[in-house]
Design an enzyme around this catalytic site. Structure first.
Site, mmCIF file in Angstrom:
data_model
loop_
_atom_site.group_PDB
_atom_site.id
_atom_site.type_symbol
_atom_site.label_atom_id
_atom_site.label_comp_id
_atom_site.label_asym_id
_atom_site.label_seq_id
_atom_site.Cartn_x
_atom_site.Cartn_y
_atom_site.Cartn_z
ATOM 1 N N MET A 124 -1.983 -6.760 7.483
ATOM 2 C CA MET A 124 -3.010 -7.639 6.909
ATOM 3 C C MET A 124 -2.522 -8.345 5.648
ATOM 4 O O MET A 124 -3.327 -8.747 4.805
ATOM 5 C CB MET A 124 -4.259 -6.816 6.574
ATOM 6 C CG MET A 124 -4.822 -6.030 7.742
ATOM 7 S SD MET A 124 -6.216 -5.016 7.211
ATOM 8 C CE MET A 124 -6.413 -3.922 8.626
ATOM 9 N N SER A 125 -1.213 -8.472 5.487
ATOM 10 C CA SER A 125 -0.699 -9.048 4.231
ATOM 11 C C SER A 125 0.588 -9.822 4.469
ATOM 12 O O SER A 125 0.895 -10.212 5.596
ATOM 13 C CB SER A 125 -0.433 -7.915 3.225
ATOM 14 O OG SER A 125 0.665 -7.131 3.640
ATOM 15 N N ASN A 143 1.493 3.812 11.329
ATOM 16 C CA ASN A 143 0.686 4.274 12.471
ATOM 17 C C ASN A 143 1.109 3.495 13.709
ATOM 18 O O ASN A 143 1.748 2.443 13.608
ATOM 19 C CB ASN A 143 -0.819 4.051 12.220
ATOM 20 C CG ASN A 143 -1.153 2.605 11.917
ATOM 21 O OD1 ASN A 143 -1.129 2.187 10.760
ATOM 22 N ND2 ASN A 143 -1.464 1.826 12.947
ATOM 23 N N TYR A 150 -8.438 -10.697 3.037
ATOM 24 C CA TYR A 150 -9.740 -10.137 3.435
ATOM 25 C C TYR A 150 -10.629 -9.771 2.246
ATOM 26 O O TYR A 150 -11.820 -9.526 2.421
ATOM 27 C CB TYR A 150 -9.555 -8.915 4.356
ATOM 28 C CG TYR A 150 -8.793 -7.752 3.765
ATOM 29 C CD1 TYR A 150 -9.337 -6.937 2.767
ATOM 30 C CD2 TYR A 150 -7.519 -7.436 4.219
ATOM 31 C CE1 TYR A 150 -8.639 -5.877 2.235
ATOM 32 C CE2 TYR A 150 -6.806 -6.366 3.706
ATOM 33 C CZ TYR A 150 -7.371 -5.597 2.712
ATOM 34 O OH TYR A 150 -6.669 -4.546 2.189
ATOM 35 N N GLU A 151 -10.052 -9.735 1.039
ATOM 36 C CA GLU A 151 -10.881 -9.323 -0.102
ATOM 37 C C GLU A 151 -11.894 -10.387 -0.496
ATOM 38 O O GLU A 151 -13.026 -10.075 -0.841
ATOM 39 C CB GLU A 151 -9.987 -8.960 -1.296
ATOM 40 C CG GLU A 151 -9.199 -7.673 -1.036
ATOM 41 C CD GLU A 151 -8.194 -7.379 -2.124
ATOM 42 O OE1 GLU A 151 -8.594 -7.312 -3.298
ATOM 43 O OE2 GLU A 151 -7.001 -7.217 -1.799
ATOM 44 N N SER A 211 0.817 -1.217 0.000
ATOM 45 C CA SER A 211 0.000 0.000 0.000
ATOM 46 C C SER A 211 0.848 1.264 0.000
ATOM 47 O O SER A 211 1.673 1.472 0.889
ATOM 48 C CB SER A 211 -0.877 0.049 1.259
ATOM 49 O OG SER A 211 -1.785 -1.002 1.272
ATOM 50 N N HIS A 228 -3.277 0.340 -4.791
ATOM 51 C CA HIS A 228 -2.662 -0.837 -5.395
ATOM 52 C C HIS A 228 -2.921 -0.807 -6.890
ATOM 53 O O HIS A 228 -4.052 -0.954 -7.335
ATOM 54 C CB HIS A 228 -3.250 -2.124 -4.788
ATOM 55 C CG HIS A 228 -2.847 -2.347 -3.365
ATOM 56 N ND1 HIS A 228 -1.834 -3.184 -2.997
ATOM 57 C CD2 HIS A 228 -3.305 -1.805 -2.220
ATOM 58 C CE1 HIS A 228 -1.689 -3.168 -1.681
ATOM 59 N NE2 HIS A 228 -2.574 -2.339 -1.181
ATOM 60 N N HIS A 241 -5.389 -9.277 -1.029
ATOM 61 C CA HIS A 241 -5.337 -9.646 0.392
ATOM 62 C C HIS A 241 -6.367 -10.733 0.698
ATOM 63 O O HIS A 241 -7.406 -10.828 0.052
ATOM 64 C CB HIS A 241 -5.654 -8.432 1.272
ATOM 65 C CG HIS A 241 -4.739 -7.270 1.048
ATOM 66 N ND1 HIS A 241 -4.877 -6.434 -0.022
ATOM 67 C CD2 HIS A 241 -3.686 -6.822 1.764
ATOM 68 C CE1 HIS A 241 -3.919 -5.506 0.031
ATOM 69 N NE2 HIS A 241 -3.190 -5.720 1.101
ATOM 70 N N ALA A 266 2.747 -1.915 4.454
ATOM 71 C CA ALA A 266 2.506 -0.851 5.419
ATOM 72 C C ALA A 266 1.986 -1.537 6.675
ATOM 73 O O ALA A 266 1.170 -2.452 6.592
ATOM 74 C CB ALA A 266 1.475 0.126 4.873
ATOM 75 N N HIS A 316 -7.657 3.718 6.357
ATOM 76 C CA HIS A 316 -6.862 3.347 5.190
ATOM 77 C C HIS A 316 -6.236 4.583 4.556
ATOM 78 O O HIS A 316 -5.098 4.544 4.073
ATOM 79 C CB HIS A 316 -7.732 2.605 4.174
ATOM 80 C CG HIS A 316 -6.967 2.127 2.969
ATOM 81 N ND1 HIS A 316 -5.911 1.252 3.067
ATOM 82 C CD2 HIS A 316 -7.074 2.439 1.645
ATOM 83 C CE1 HIS A 316 -5.406 1.027 1.853
ATOM 84 N NE2 HIS A 316 -6.100 1.732 0.989
#
Ligand code: HPA
Length: 276
Positions: free
Chosen positions: A207-208, A231, A84-85, A29, A60, A82, A112, A243
Site C-alpha cells: 500500500m505504499s 505474509n 489511504y490516510e 512498517s 511509523h 500513505h 512490508a 496490521h
C-alpha cells in the site's frame, strides 16, 4: 509547497550544519530500527518540518535521521504517510523533494509487502524490479511543466539493482526479485483481487512506495526499492491478515534487512552511487 520545502530545508541545515546526505532512505512498517545503526548528526521529528507527513499508524516513528552509516552520509525517513490516510497521493512530496535538494542522488525505499509467489515465504526479501500502479493515482496530479511526464522505464535503477544483488551475495542472503503492485488500501485485498494481480504479473503487493518512486524520479533521483515479505497475500494461506502481523513479521526480518541495507550503503559510499 515550495515555501514548506524551503522552511524544512532551513531547519535541517540549521540542525545539521554543513551535512550533505548523498543517499535518502525511506523506512517502512516495522523497519524503522535500521535507523538505530546510523551514527546520528541530527534527529528531527517530522512535526518540526513543515510539509513532512504526520504518520498516523503504528510502526511509523515520524523522524528524519541524518547521519553516517558505513561512512556514507545518509538521510533516513523513519516512517511514511500513505495514500489511504487522507486520500492524497502526494503526502510524501515535500519530504522527497527536500531530500533531493539536500543532495541525495538516490532514494532507497523499503516496505512490508504480501507475497503472491508460493516460493517467496514470509521473511523473504524482494528487490523491486518494476511496479504496477493499480491505485491509478499519481502524486504528480496538478503539477505543471513538461517534467511531469516522467519516463517510468527503468524507474528502478538497473545498476543499483546489480549492486543490491552483489550485497546480498556477499551477505549470503537470498534476494528475490519481482514486480510490486500498489493497492490503495487500507483494507487488505480480496482473494479475487490477488488472483487478478498475479495474472497481471505482480509478485508482491503493498500500500505504499509507488508514489515515492514517482516523486523521486520526477525530482531526478535514482531509485532502488526493497520489499520485506511479511505474509502470503489474501487467499494464498489460511493465516488471517492484520496490521499487527505485518509489524511482527517486519520486526522479525529487521536484522536481515539491516544487514542487506548496510552492505548496500557501504558499497554505495565507496562509489558515491555515481559509478552505478
Ligand atoms: N497487502 C497489502 N499490503 C500489505 C500486505 C498485503 O498482503 N502485507 C503487507 N502490506
Amino acid at each position: 509547497m515550495t515555501a514548506a520545502i524551503d522552511q524544512s530545508l532551513a531547519t535541517i541545515r540549521a540542525r545539521a550544519p554543513g551535512f550533505m546526505p548523498r543517499l535518502g532512505v525511506v523506512l517502512g512498517s516495522g523497519l524503522g530500527s535500521f535507523a538505530d545503526d546510523i551514527k546520528p548528526v541530527a534527529v528531527i521529528p517530522y512535526g518540526d518540518l513543515p510539509g513532512f507527513p504526520t504518520p498516523g499508524i503504528g510502526g511509523h516513528a515520524g523522524r528524519l535521521v541524518l547521519g553516517h552509516l558505513a561512512g556514507t552520509p545518509i538521510a533516513a525517513l523513519q516512517g511514511r504517510a500513505h495514500y489511504y490516510e487522507h486520500g492524497r497521493a502526494d503526502t510524501m512530496k515535500v519530504a522527497v523533494r527536500s531530500l533531493a535538494q539536500l543532495g541525495c542522488k538516490t532514494l532507497l525505499l523499503t516496505n512490508a509487502a504480501g507475497s503472491l509467489r508460493p516460493d517467496m515465504a514470509p521473511g523473504s526479501l524482494m528487490l523491486i524490479a518494476d511496479h504496477i500502479n493499480f491505485a491509478g493515482v499519481s502524486p504528480l496530479f496538478g503539477e505543471t511543466g513538461d517534467e511531469r511526464f516522467v519516463d517510468m522505464v527503468d524507474a528502478y535503477d538497473p545498476a543499483l539493482g546489480r549492486r543490491f544483488r552483489d550485497a546480498a551475495k556477499i551477505a549470503g542472503q537470498t534476494l528475490h526479485e519481482g514486480v510490486y503492485i500498489w493497492f490503495a488500501g487500507p483494507n487488505f485485498e480480496t482473494p479475487a483481487e490477488i488472483r487478478a494481480a498475479a495474472r497481471l504479473g505482480a509478485d508482491a503487493v503493498g500500500m505504499s512506495t509507488v508514489p515515492e518512486v514517482i516523486l523521486a524520479r520526477h525530482a531526478g533521483m535514482k531509485v532502488a526499492a526493497l520489499s520485506v515479505i511479511v505474509n502470503f497475500a489474501a487467499g494464498m494461506s489460511t493465516a488471517a491478515l492484520s496490521h499487527q502481523q505485518t509489524m511482527e513479521s517486519a520486526r522479525q526480518a529487521a536484522d536481515s534487512v539491516s544487514r542487506l541495507l548496510t552492505g548496500f550503503v557501504a558499497d554505495y559510499g565507496t562509489q558515491d552511487g555515481e559509478a552505478a
